[in-house]
Write an enzyme that holds these catalytic residues in place. Structure first.
Site, short mmCIF file in Angstrom:
data_model
loop_
_atom_site.label_atom_id
_atom_site.label_comp_id
_atom_site.label_asym_id
_atom_site.label_seq_id
_atom_site.Cartn_x
_atom_site.Cartn_y
_atom_site.Cartn_z
N GLU A 248 -64.69 49.30 34.54
CA GLU A 248 -63.55 49.33 33.88
C GLU A 248 -63.74 51.15 33.81
O GLU A 248 -64.93 51.62 33.23
CB GLU A 248 -64.60 48.51 32.71
CG GLU A 248 -63.97 47.48 32.45
CD GLU A 248 -62.22 46.27 32.86
OE1 GLU A 248 -62.02 47.28 32.92
OE2 GLU A 248 -62.68 45.14 33.40
N ARG B 245 -58.25 36.02 22.65
CA ARG B 245 -57.37 34.53 22.33
C ARG B 245 -58.75 32.99 22.94
O ARG B 245 -57.69 32.09 22.26
CB ARG B 245 -57.10 34.84 24.13
CG ARG B 245 -55.76 34.38 25.09
CD ARG B 245 -55.72 34.63 25.70
NE ARG B 245 -56.67 34.17 27.08
CZ ARG B 245 -57.09 33.09 27.50
NH1 ARG B 245 -57.00 32.23 26.89
NH2 ARG B 245 -58.31 33.18 28.61
N CYS C 83 -67.07 40.93 26.75
CA CYS C 83 -67.07 41.68 27.07
C CYS C 83 -66.63 43.62 26.51
O CYS C 83 -67.23 44.46 27.13
CB CYS C 83 -66.35 41.65 28.34
SG CYS C 83 -66.79 40.57 29.55
N HIS D 276 -66.30 44.43 35.74
CA HIS D 276 -65.79 42.69 35.56
C HIS D 276 -66.16 42.37 37.09
O HIS D 276 -65.73 43.38 37.85
CB HIS D 276 -64.50 43.14 35.19
CG HIS D 276 -64.63 42.54 33.17
ND1 HIS D 276 -63.52 43.40 32.99
CD2 HIS D 276 -65.26 41.44 32.79
CE1 HIS D 276 -63.53 43.18 31.96
NE2 HIS D 276 -64.56 41.36 31.40
#
Ligand code: PCA
Length: 215
Positions: free
Chosen positions: A79, A89, A142, A167
């Protein structure tokens, strides 16, 4: 010298999380004259950062790499940037679903990874492992952990410590329950993390190579 690798507990009703399965396979490994320590982090906003802080205080590592599952991705994705927002979410494992709250109130909008993300992608591809830079770690736990890590480095550093987040895809056994989803074997993910650690230990400056996207 110590290296801290974190993986997450399962979340979203799954029974396993490949990030923990992969980092625990490297617990105790020696890479570039340093010892790898694996820690399992709760998939819970807030608690995840306390657990990370405690592990950093205990180990005083030179390198910290957070690892998390990104179901649906087909590549290992270092990332680029952590952002100062929690926007769930789904609920975390404590039933919390913050919406548009800062990870750390008053802290900067974002932090860049201090890992050589382009060089990691280059070295993974050279080893035959699919990889790409990711420009968003999402807005769930994360990214929360990644932001907390980079904020700790910016405000309460351990001498010489660098950090970032990677990830990883589903494991094949997860994808078998989710037809059409991409996956990567545990052996490939473990090999990838070993390469990411070695590249990070060996390189302080990233290479100049495109990792951008049009959108
Ligand atoms: N993946 C989630 C949280 C824990 C994990 O492994 C995420 O990408 O935020």
């Amino acid at each position: 010298m110590n290296i801290l690798l974190t993986g997450f507990e399962p979340f979203d009703k799954d029974a396993i999380n490949p990030s923990w399965e992969a980092v625990r396979a490297l617990d105790g490994a020696r890479v570039e004259d340093a010892t790898v320590h694996a820690r399992r982090i709760s998939c819970v906003f807030g608690a995840a950062l306390h657990e990370l802080d405690a592990a950093i205080d205990e180990l005083r590592p030179q390198l910290v790499i957070g690892v998390g599952q990104a179901g649906g991705r087909s590549e290992i994705t270092p990332e680029r940037v952590a952002i100062n927002i929690d926007d769930g979410r789904i609920c975390d494992n404590a039933g919390c679903q913050p919406i548009d709250e800062p990870v750390v109130a008053g802290a900067p909008v974002g932090y860049f990874s201090s890992l050589p993300i382009k060089a990691i992608v280059r070295d993974l591809r050279a080893a035959g492992i699919p990889a790409a830079v990711s420009n968003s770690a999402g807005t769930f736990v994360c990214n929360h952990l990644f932001f907390g890590l980079m904020h700790r480095i910016a405000t309460r550093p351990v001498q010489g410590m660098r950090g970032g987040f990677i990830h990883i895809p589903y494991l094949p056994e997860q994808a078998a329950r989710l037809p059409g989803m991409p996956s990567m074997s545990l052996d490939a993910v473990v090999a990838a993390l070993r390469i990411a650690v070695a590249t990070s230990m060996n390189l302080r400056e990233d290479v100049r190579e495109t990792g951008g996207r049009l959108h």
